[in-house]
Write a protein that holds these residues in place. Structure first.
Motif, mmCIF file in Angstrom:
data_model
loop_
_atom_site.group_PDB
_atom_site.id
_atom_site.type_symbol
_atom_site.label_atom_id
_atom_site.label_comp_id
_atom_site.label_asym_id
_atom_site.label_seq_id
_atom_site.Cartn_x
_atom_site.Cartn_y
_atom_site.Cartn_z
ATOM 1 N N TYR A 47 0.823 -1.206 0.000
ATOM 2 C CA TYR A 47 0.000 0.000 0.000
ATOM 3 C C TYR A 47 0.859 1.260 0.000
ATOM 4 O O TYR A 47 0.523 2.252 -0.648
ATOM 5 N N ASN A 58 -5.443 1.177 -5.211
ATOM 6 C CA ASN A 58 -5.397 1.696 -3.844
ATOM 7 C C ASN A 58 -6.609 1.225 -3.041
ATOM 8 O O ASN A 58 -6.491 0.918 -1.859
ATOM 9 N N HIS A 62 -6.485 -0.909 0.266
ATOM 10 C CA HIS A 62 -7.102 -0.371 1.478
ATOM 11 C C HIS A 62 -8.035 -1.406 2.097
ATOM 12 O O HIS A 62 -8.045 -1.604 3.323
#
Length: 105
Positions: A47, A58, A62
């Motif tokens: 990340y 992303n 996440h």
């Protein structure tokens, strides 16, 4: 609150262990926690661009962080439950608040 959550994790973990023939001996609790922390670290590295991201967005990374953080939380609660650790009392001592939201110390 923590006791209820710990009980839910305990039931889920016990069922999982029974289904897959896993013995949750005393060492298992700490070793599994370490494994899950390693997985959280691995996702964090991806990340934060310190590891190979692959084709993951992303948003996907996440979500993976959320999943791994949930695993770490679950295994902390399993560890505490297995060894009779009073996390609410420890939180009061160390963090100076009551986890149930009641009045300040």
């Amino acid at each position: 609150m923590l006791e209820t959550l710990a009980g839910r994790f305990e039931r889920a973990s016990k069922d999982y262990a029974l289904n897959f023939g896993i013995e949750r001996d005393p060492d298992w609790y700490l070793l599994k926690l370490q494994e899950e922390l390693g997985e959280l670290t691995q996702v964090w590295n991806r990340y934060s661009d310190r590891g190979r991201r692959g084709d993951l967005s992303n948003e996907e990374l996440h979500l993976a962080l959320e999943n791994e953080a949930a695993d770490v939380l679950g295994h902390i609660l399993l560890f505490a439950n297995r060894f009779g650790l009073d996390l609410p009392a420890a939180i009061e001592r160390k963090w100076r608040f009551r986890p149930d939201g009641s009045s300040k110390l």
